[in-house]
Write a protein that holds these residues in place. Structure first.
Motif, PDB file in Angstrom:
ATOM      1  N   HIS A  31       0.877  -1.177   0.000  1.00 44.77           N
ATOM      2  CA  HIS A  31       0.000   0.000   0.000  1.00 44.77           C
ATOM      3  C   HIS A  31       0.909   1.219   0.000  1.00 44.77           C
ATOM      4  O   HIS A  31       1.788   1.358   0.847  1.00 44.77           O
TER       5      HIS A  31
ATOM      6  N   ARG B 108      -6.503  -8.572   1.726  1.00 40.95           N
ATOM      7  CA  ARG B 108      -7.585  -8.005   2.544  1.00 40.95           C
ATOM      8  C   ARG B 108      -7.049  -6.946   3.512  1.00 40.95           C
ATOM      9  O   ARG B 108      -7.695  -5.917   3.737  1.00 40.95           O
TER      10      ARG B 108
ATOM     11  N   GLN C 129      -6.500  -3.837   1.527  1.00 43.20           N
ATOM     12  CA  GLN C 129      -7.762  -3.155   1.248  1.00 43.20           C
ATOM     13  C   GLN C 129      -8.241  -2.365   2.455  1.00 43.20           C
ATOM     14  O   GLN C 129      -8.780  -1.255   2.306  1.00 43.20           O
TER      15      GLN C 129
ATOM     16  N   GLN D 251      -6.137   0.737   2.693  1.00 41.61           N
ATOM     17  CA  GLN D 251      -6.510   1.717   1.677  1.00 41.61           C
ATOM     18  C   GLN D 251      -7.653   2.601   2.161  1.00 41.61           C
ATOM     19  O   GLN D 251      -7.752   3.769   1.767  1.00 41.61           O
ATOM     20  N   GLN D 252      -8.507   2.045   3.012  1.00 39.89           N
ATOM     21  CA  GLN D 252      -9.619   2.823   3.569  1.00 39.89           C
ATOM     22  C   GLN D 252      -9.163   3.711   4.724  1.00 39.89           C
ATOM     23  O   GLN D 252      -9.662   4.818   4.899  1.00 39.89           O
TER      24      GLN D 252
END
Length: 215
Positions: free
Chosen positions: A115, A136, A139, A142-143
């Motif tokens: 990331h 996962r 992800q 990323q948020q």
């Protein structure tokens, strides 16, 4: 497998060879080019993305099969070929780092899920056990870790020489870094209030310098 030692490499100008073709190869070639490596791609064919990198001068594409002498003066090799095991053996003999795509038994190192925002790079590895879990986690990051972190790092990169020059004492300098990181600067950047974030950081720096002058 024992890919447990994390490391971030400076590949600037290092000869890095990529041999073969497959699902992940273009991404590996692009990542090496973005890291300023001297990238040599070896394969009779090239997908459009790799061909474009070669045409634009960012990598060298030699439209042929791998040869053992390609490892001469090589820093690392990424291979995605039927003879991964032989290339790994040759690389080990020459003390060249080798990664065989989706073939961990023929790897000296592995790639994690990454990331990235600007200078911020977060690598995630499950030691090859469950790559889906690494995806996962990426992800989720990323948020939670957005572009404001990259913006903050860019501001701090520009200010770092000034901070080092104006605050000689290591402990005082360390305290300022933590004060900046823990300040509302990130929230201001998240709200796209960049001028206020920069002003806040400058005020913290000036206050730290004034406290030294008057101590």
């Amino acid at each position: 497998m024992n890919f447990r030692y994390p490391i971030f490499l400076d590949l600037s100008g290092k000869r890095c060879v990529v041999a073969g073709e497959g699902f992940e190869v273009a991404a590996k070639v692009r990542a090496l080019a973005e890291a300023s490596a001297d990238v040599v791609y070896l394969n009779p064919r090239a997908v459009p993305e790799i061909a474009y990198l070669a045409e634009s001068g960012r990598i060298t594409w030699e439209a042929r099969e791998f040869r053992p002498e390609d490892l001469d003066q090589c820093f690392l090799i990424i291979t995605c070929r039927p003879d991964n095991a032989e290339i790994f053996r040759l690389a080990e003999q020459r003390k060249v780092l080798c990664n065989a795509v989706d073939d961990p038994k023929n790897c000296r190192y592995s790639y994690g899920s990454v990331h990235r925002h600007g200078d911020l790079t977060i690598g995630i590895s499950t030691n090859g056990t469950a790559p889906a879990l690494a995806v996962r986690i990426k992800q989720r990051l990323q948020q939670e870790v957005g572009p404001e972190y990259g913006e903050l790092l860019e501001i701090l990169r520009r200010l770092r020489p000034e901070i080092n020059a104006r605050i000689a004492d290591f402990e005082r300098r360390k305290a300022l870094w933590y004060e900046i990181v823990d300040s509302p600067a990130l929230s201001l950047l998240r709200e796209e209030n960049r001028e206020a974030a920069y002003s806040l950081i400058r005020s913290l720096l000036d206050r730290a310098v004034n406290s030294i002058l008057h101590s």
